[in-house]
Design an enzyme around this catalytic site. Structure first.
Site, PDB file in Angstrom:
ATOM      1  N   ALA A  61       0.861  -1.177   0.000  1.00  0.00           N
ATOM      2  CA  ALA A  61       0.000   0.000   0.000  1.00  0.00           C
ATOM      3  C   ALA A  61       0.899   1.229   0.000  1.00  0.00           C
ATOM      4  O   ALA A  61       2.056   1.167   0.438  1.00  0.00           O
ATOM      5  CB  ALA A  61      -0.882  -0.013   1.233  1.00  0.00           C
ATOM      6  N   GLU A 100       4.614  -5.100   7.158  1.00  0.00           N
ATOM      7  CA  GLU A 100       3.956  -3.949   7.796  1.00  0.00           C
ATOM      8  C   GLU A 100       4.442  -3.700   9.216  1.00  0.00           C
ATOM      9  O   GLU A 100       4.434  -2.569   9.698  1.00  0.00           O
ATOM     10  CB  GLU A 100       2.426  -4.158   7.810  1.00  0.00           C
ATOM     11  CG  GLU A 100       1.758  -4.054   6.446  1.00  0.00           C
ATOM     12  CD  GLU A 100       1.720  -5.352   5.662  1.00  0.00           C
ATOM     13  OE1 GLU A 100       2.433  -6.314   6.023  1.00  0.00           O
ATOM     14  OE2 GLU A 100       0.970  -5.402   4.675  1.00  0.00           O
ATOM     15  N   GLU A 157      -0.942  -9.107  -0.632  1.00  0.00           N
ATOM     16  CA  GLU A 157      -2.380  -9.273  -0.356  1.00  0.00           C
ATOM     17  C   GLU A 157      -3.200  -9.223  -1.643  1.00  0.00           C
ATOM     18  O   GLU A 157      -4.169  -9.967  -1.805  1.00  0.00           O
ATOM     19  CB  GLU A 157      -2.835  -8.197   0.640  1.00  0.00           C
ATOM     20  CG  GLU A 157      -2.200  -8.414   2.016  1.00  0.00           C
ATOM     21  CD  GLU A 157      -2.383  -7.230   2.941  1.00  0.00           C
ATOM     22  OE1 GLU A 157      -2.001  -6.102   2.560  1.00  0.00           O
ATOM     23  OE2 GLU A 157      -2.903  -7.415   4.050  1.00  0.00           O
ATOM     24  N   GLY A 208       0.539  -4.879   0.809  1.00  0.00           N
ATOM     25  CA  GLY A 208      -0.660  -4.895  -0.024  1.00  0.00           C
ATOM     26  C   GLY A 208      -0.436  -5.603  -1.356  1.00  0.00           C
ATOM     27  O   GLY A 208      -1.389  -6.133  -1.945  1.00  0.00           O
TER      28      GLY A 208
HETATM   29  N1  CAA Z   1       4.634   3.131  -0.664  1.00  0.00           N
HETATM   30  C1  CAA Z   1       5.095   4.275  -1.175  1.00  0.00           C
HETATM   31  N2  CAA Z   1       6.253   4.382  -1.855  1.00  0.00           N
HETATM   32  C2  CAA Z   1       6.971   3.268  -2.014  1.00  0.00           C
HETATM   33  C3  CAA Z   1       6.568   2.031  -1.498  1.00  0.00           C
HETATM   34  C4  CAA Z   1       5.337   1.980  -0.804  1.00  0.00           C
HETATM   35  N3  CAA Z   1       4.837   0.846  -0.288  1.00  0.00           N
HETATM   36  N4  CAA Z   1       7.504   1.104  -1.798  1.00  0.00           N
HETATM   37  C5  CAA Z   1       8.450   1.745  -2.500  1.00  0.00           C
HETATM   38  N5  CAA Z   1       8.137   3.052  -2.628  1.00  0.00           N
HETATM   39  C6  CAA Z   1       8.886   4.094  -3.313  1.00  0.00           C
HETATM   40  C7  CAA Z   1      10.113   4.511  -2.506  1.00  0.00           C
HETATM   41  O1  CAA Z   1       9.754   5.446  -1.517  1.00  0.00           O
HETATM   42  C8  CAA Z   1      10.992   5.059  -3.591  1.00  0.00           C
HETATM   43  O2  CAA Z   1      10.538   6.372  -3.896  1.00  0.00           O
HETATM   44  P1  CAA Z   1      11.636   7.588  -4.104  1.00  0.00           P
HETATM   45  O3  CAA Z   1      12.364   7.168  -5.366  1.00  0.00           O
HETATM   46  O4  CAA Z   1      10.764   8.781  -4.279  1.00  0.00           O
HETATM   47  O5  CAA Z   1      12.513   7.575  -2.905  1.00  0.00           O
HETATM   48  C9  CAA Z   1      10.664   4.189  -4.807  1.00  0.00           C
HETATM   49  O6  CAA Z   1       9.424   3.574  -4.530  1.00  0.00           O
HETATM   50  C10 CAA Z   1      11.698   3.095  -5.031  1.00  0.00           C
HETATM   51  O7  CAA Z   1      11.840   2.375  -3.815  1.00  0.00           O
HETATM   52  P2  CAA Z   1      13.273   2.148  -3.101  1.00  0.00           P
HETATM   53  O8  CAA Z   1      14.212   3.249  -3.438  1.00  0.00           O
HETATM   54  O9  CAA Z   1      12.981   1.902  -1.646  1.00  0.00           O
HETATM   55  O10 CAA Z   1      13.721   0.797  -3.853  1.00  0.00           O
HETATM   56  P3  CAA Z   1      14.678  -0.345  -3.291  1.00  0.00           P
HETATM   57  O11 CAA Z   1      14.949  -1.238  -4.460  1.00  0.00           O
HETATM   58  O12 CAA Z   1      15.814   0.230  -2.523  1.00  0.00           O
HETATM   59  O13 CAA Z   1      13.767  -1.144  -2.224  1.00  0.00           O
HETATM   60  C11 CAA Z   1      11.782  -2.208  -1.438  1.00  0.00           C
HETATM   61  C12 CAA Z   1      12.632  -1.832  -2.654  1.00  0.00           C
HETATM   62  C13 CAA Z   1      12.512  -3.214  -0.553  1.00  0.00           C
HETATM   63  C14 CAA Z   1      10.489  -2.831  -1.976  1.00  0.00           C
HETATM   64  C15 CAA Z   1      11.462  -0.925  -0.610  1.00  0.00           C
HETATM   65  O14 CAA Z   1      10.958   0.063  -1.500  1.00  0.00           O
HETATM   66  C16 CAA Z   1      10.459  -1.123   0.471  1.00  0.00           C
HETATM   67  O15 CAA Z   1      10.782  -1.639   1.528  1.00  0.00           O
HETATM   68  N6  CAA Z   1       9.204  -0.670   0.231  1.00  0.00           N
HETATM   69  C17 CAA Z   1       8.155  -0.707   1.215  1.00  0.00           C
HETATM   70  C18 CAA Z   1       7.653  -2.116   1.418  1.00  0.00           C
HETATM   71  C19 CAA Z   1       6.571  -2.100   2.472  1.00  0.00           C
HETATM   72  O16 CAA Z   1       6.783  -1.745   3.611  1.00  0.00           O
HETATM   73  N7  CAA Z   1       5.339  -2.494   2.058  1.00  0.00           N
HETATM   74  C20 CAA Z   1       4.217  -2.516   2.956  1.00  0.00           C
HETATM   75  C21 CAA Z   1       3.482  -1.191   2.880  1.00  0.00           C
HETATM   76  S1  CAA Z   1       2.196  -1.020   4.096  1.00  0.00           S
HETATM   77  C22 CAA Z   1       0.953  -2.018   3.518  1.00  0.00           C
HETATM   78  O17 CAA Z   1       1.039  -2.591   2.444  1.00  0.00           O
HETATM   79  C23 CAA Z   1      -0.239  -2.119   4.436  1.00  0.00           C
HETATM   80  C24 CAA Z   1      -1.180  -3.151   4.010  1.00  0.00           C
HETATM   81  O18 CAA Z   1      -1.371  -4.197   4.586  1.00  0.00           O
HETATM   82  C25 CAA Z   1      -2.004  -2.930   2.856  1.00  0.00           C
END
Ligand code: CAA
Length: 255
Positions: free
Chosen positions: A63, A129, A109, A106
């Site tokens: 998400a 999360e 999911e 998400g």
């Molecule tokens: N939401 C918003 N932005 C996100 C995102 C997310 N879930 N995942 C990645 N992005 C964005 C980053 O902020 C980044 O943006 P900028 O270039 O503006 O900085 C861009 O996408 C590229 O990401 P990274 O630079 O972080 O890429 P990476 O290759 O270094 O890492 C990754 C990849 C491991 C997937 C890392 O992006 C990450 O950990 N993302 C979040 C994963 C996460 O926590 N997901 C759960 C979200 S909460 C949820 O989903 C609740 C639910 O149950 C529905």
């Protein structure tokens, strides 16, 4: 359609998530567009299968943290945040998730709301999360546990670790794993086969299989979503999400 690209080949409709700069993070626009695009097609007798996919790098990395970070508990509960995803889960046309790269939070999911997950070897699944100070909110605690059992679900959800495509296949989350370059063909063949069968039987078959997992799911999902909303009353949620956006380690305090 800005964030979803729809294509139809024969009786198969493919919906491709398209937010490349944020690894297909799922915001409200994605949810609304996806459901709006697929709902009329769900009623179209010339459509027999949906394929949901992303990019080579990410099916969806979760998400959209930016959209959620500053929300309060009252806002989350009032909007019934994520409830719209039930419109996707309720589509009666079989859905195949074609996953390469990240399927996290998400994203995992969304894949689990599909009927089959076919994965390329690069696929990475997880429910991270907890690292953001929250819990899964689009069915992760319920569907993942139903699909892979308590042992793996607790491991993934409490530690936030990810698993690769092979582990996901071994534990029953993924139907098939193939080399990345073979995935599109494998999915196209599976989708065409499903779409070639009798519509009524196909729908009956998927509803019957779903039923095996459904008992208690409705209550479970509502409970999960309300708990997810409630975490927006905590400082740790705000810190966890803010830290991600600031690209630093979170400082959780238990408040
Ligand atoms: N939401 C918003 N932005 C996100 C995102 C997310 N879930 N995942 C990645 N992005 C964005 C980053 O902020 C980044 O943006 P900028 O270039 O503006 O900085 C861009 O996408 C590229 O990401 P990274 O630079 O972080 O890429 P990476 O290759 O270094 O890492 C990754 C990849 C491991 C997937 C890392 O992006 C990450 O950990 N993302 C979040 C994963 C996460 O926590 N997901 C759960 C979200 S909460 C949820 O989903 C609740 C639910 O149950 C529905």
């Amino acid at each position: 359609m800005d964030v979803i690209k729809i294509e139809q080949h024969g009786r198969v409709v493919t919906a491709r998530l398209h937010r490349p700069t944020v690894l297909n993070a799922l915001n409200s626009e994605v949810m609304t567009e996806l459901v709006a695009a697929l709902s009329p097609l769900d009623l179209d007798p010339d459509v027999g299968c949906f394929v949901i996919t992303g990019s080579e790098r990410a099916f969806a990395a979760g998400a959209d943290i930016k959209e959620m970070a500053a929300k309060s508990f009252a806002e989350m509960a009032e909007e019934d945040f994520f409830a719209g995803w039930e419109g996707f889960a309720a589509l009666r046309t079989p859905k195949i998730a074609a996953v390469r790269g990240y399927a996290l939070g998400g994203g995992c999911e969304l894949a689990m709301m599909c009927d089959l997950i076919l994965a390329g070897e690069s696929a990475v699944f997880g429910q991270p999360e907890i690292k953001l100070g929250v819990i899964p909110g689009i069915g992760g605690t319920q569907r993942l546990t139903g699909l892979v059992g308590k042992a793996k679900a607790m491991d993934l959800i409490l530690t936030g670790r990810t698993m690769d495509a092979r582990e996901a296949e071994r534990c029953g989350l993924v139907s098939r794993v193939v080399p990345d370059e073979r995935l599109a063909q494998e999915v196209a063949e599976a989708a065409a086969a499903i779409a070639s069968y009798g519509r009524t039987a196909v729908r009956a078959a998927r509803e019957a299989v779903e039923r095996a997992l459904e008992v208690g799911l409705r209550e479970g999902l509502l409970f999960e979503r309300r708990t997810f909303h409630a975490l927006f009353a905590t400082e740790d949620q705000s810190e966890g999400m803010r830290a991600f956006l600031d690209k630093r380690a979170p400082r959780f305090t238990g408040h």
